[in-house]
Design a protein around this motif. Structure first.
Motif, short mmCIF file in Angstrom:
data_model
loop_
_atom_site.label_atom_id
_atom_site.label_comp_id
_atom_site.label_asym_id
_atom_site.label_seq_id
_atom_site.Cartn_x
_atom_site.Cartn_y
_atom_site.Cartn_z
N CYS A 121 0.85 -1.18 0.00
CA CYS A 121 0.00 0.00 0.00
C CYS A 121 0.89 1.23 0.00
N THR A 122 0.55 2.21 -0.82
CA THR A 122 1.35 3.42 -0.92
C THR A 122 1.27 4.25 0.36
N THR A 123 0.14 4.20 1.06
CA THR A 123 -0.04 5.01 2.25
C THR A 123 0.58 4.39 3.50
N CYS A 124 0.18 3.13 3.80
CA CYS A 124 0.61 2.52 5.06
C CYS A 124 1.69 1.46 4.90
N LYS A 125 2.12 1.18 3.69
CA LYS A 125 3.17 0.21 3.37
C LYS A 125 2.81 -1.22 3.76
N LYS A 126 1.53 -1.49 3.91
CA LYS A 126 1.06 -2.84 4.23
C LYS A 126 1.13 -3.70 2.97
N ARG A 127 1.54 -4.96 3.12
CA ARG A 127 1.59 -5.86 1.97
C ARG A 127 0.17 -6.18 1.53
N VAL A 128 -0.09 -5.99 0.22
CA VAL A 128 -1.43 -6.24 -0.29
C VAL A 128 -1.49 -7.43 -1.23
N GLY A 129 -0.42 -7.78 -1.88
CA GLY A 129 -0.43 -8.94 -2.78
C GLY A 129 -1.42 -8.77 -3.90
N LEU A 130 -2.27 -9.79 -4.08
CA LEU A 130 -3.26 -9.76 -5.17
C LEU A 130 -4.50 -8.99 -4.80
N THR A 131 -4.68 -8.67 -3.50
CA THR A 131 -5.91 -7.99 -3.08
C THR A 131 -5.76 -6.48 -3.09
N GLY A 132 -4.69 -5.95 -3.64
CA GLY A 132 -4.49 -4.51 -3.69
C GLY A 132 -5.43 -3.85 -4.69
N PHE A 133 -5.75 -2.60 -4.40
CA PHE A 133 -6.64 -1.82 -5.26
C PHE A 133 -5.83 -0.75 -5.97
N LYS A 134 -5.93 -0.72 -7.28
CA LYS A 134 -5.21 0.27 -8.07
C LYS A 134 -6.12 1.47 -8.27
N CYS A 135 -5.63 2.62 -7.91
CA CYS A 135 -6.41 3.85 -8.00
C CYS A 135 -6.18 4.51 -9.36
N ARG A 136 -7.02 5.47 -9.70
CA ARG A 136 -6.85 6.20 -10.95
C ARG A 136 -5.61 7.08 -10.94
N CYS A 137 -5.12 7.38 -9.76
CA CYS A 137 -3.89 8.17 -9.68
C CYS A 137 -2.66 7.32 -9.99
N GLY A 138 -2.85 5.99 -10.10
CA GLY A 138 -1.76 5.11 -10.51
C GLY A 138 -1.09 4.38 -9.36
N ASN A 139 -1.52 4.60 -8.14
CA ASN A 139 -0.91 3.95 -6.98
C ASN A 139 -1.72 2.75 -6.53
N LEU A 140 -1.11 1.92 -5.71
CA LEU A 140 -1.73 0.70 -5.19
C LEU A 140 -2.04 0.90 -3.72
N PHE A 141 -3.24 0.49 -3.29
CA PHE A 141 -3.65 0.71 -1.91
C PHE A 141 -4.29 -0.53 -1.32
N CYS A 142 -4.29 -0.58 0.03
CA CYS A 142 -4.93 -1.68 0.75
C CYS A 142 -6.43 -1.40 0.82
N GLY A 143 -7.17 -2.28 1.49
CA GLY A 143 -8.62 -2.15 1.58
C GLY A 143 -9.07 -0.91 2.33
N SER A 144 -8.33 -0.50 3.33
CA SER A 144 -8.76 0.66 4.11
C SER A 144 -8.38 1.99 3.45
N HIS A 145 -7.43 2.02 2.55
CA HIS A 145 -7.01 3.26 1.89
C HIS A 145 -7.41 3.31 0.41
N ARG A 146 -8.29 2.43 0.00
CA ARG A 146 -8.61 2.36 -1.43
C ARG A 146 -9.45 3.53 -1.91
N TYR A 147 -10.20 4.18 -1.05
CA TYR A 147 -11.05 5.29 -1.47
C TYR A 147 -10.23 6.57 -1.57
N SER A 148 -10.62 7.43 -2.50
CA SER A 148 -9.83 8.63 -2.79
C SER A 148 -9.75 9.58 -1.60
N ASP A 149 -10.76 9.65 -0.74
CA ASP A 149 -10.70 10.55 0.40
C ASP A 149 -9.81 10.01 1.52
#
Length: 180
Positions: A121-149
């Motif tokens: 995850c770009t924000t918290c550096k948590k390992r996400v593996g295959l469950t990571g969410f790719k945002c429109r800004c181009g970064n990868l995030f975990c489940g709790s940081h996947r929303y833009s806000d």
């Protein structure tokens, strides 16, 4: 006697085996070969023609031949006696095996990405593996940081939505009618 007059041949007495001894039945239409052997024979003949024309193009110096045809011709065994022996220098783009295909390059890029390490995850550096969410800004995030806000996304959703609506709904204006 009837067959001689009409020009027809009598039907064969039994089924004819393929002349290549592959075990399947052949027919007179395919030169007493099964369909697979006949297709292979035709394919070999076409490849031999391509090889002969591409070698002639190389020897004559015309580079109008297709690179793919040259690559196909490079895999065939052509008798050396039928071609004049001359020193041929190919440009690096036409040399056989000189370049990689796009698929090979993509596979190498994927291997390099795998070597980079686990996806985090770009924000918290948590390992996400295959469950990571790719945002429109181009970064990868975990489940709790996947929303833009939640990750202070720099992507401007408002202008992207306006552009999408403008593309989906073009302005249509009819010609003005003359009043009577």
């Amino acid at each position: 006697m009837e067959h001689d007059e009409t020009g027809c041949q009598p039907p064969p007495e039994g089924p004819i085996l393929c002349i290549n001894n592959c075990g399947f039945f052949g027919s007179a239409a395919t030169m007493n070969m099964c369909s697979k052997c006949h297709k292979d024979l035709i394919l070999k003949q076409e490849q031999a023609k391509l090889a002969a024309t591409s070698i002639e193009n190389i020897v004559n110096g015309s580079s109008s031949g297709n690179i793919k045809e040259l690559a196909v011709a490079g895999t065939l065994d052509v008798p050396v006696d039928s071609v004049e022996r001359k020193a041929i220098s190919l440009p690096p783009t036409l040399a056989f095996g000189s370049g990689e295909t796009d698929e090979e390059k993509e596979k190498e890029k994927e291997k390099e990405k795998e070597k980079e390490g686990p996806s985090r995850c770009t924000t918290c550096k948590k390992r996400v593996g295959l469950t990571g969410f790719k945002c429109r800004c181009g970064n990868l995030f975990c489940g709790s940081h996947r929303y833009s806000d939640k990750h202070d996304c720099p992507f401007d959703y408002r202008t992207a939505a306006r552009d999408a609506i403008a593309r989906a709904n073009p302005v249509v204006k009819a010609e003005k009618l003359d009043k009577i």
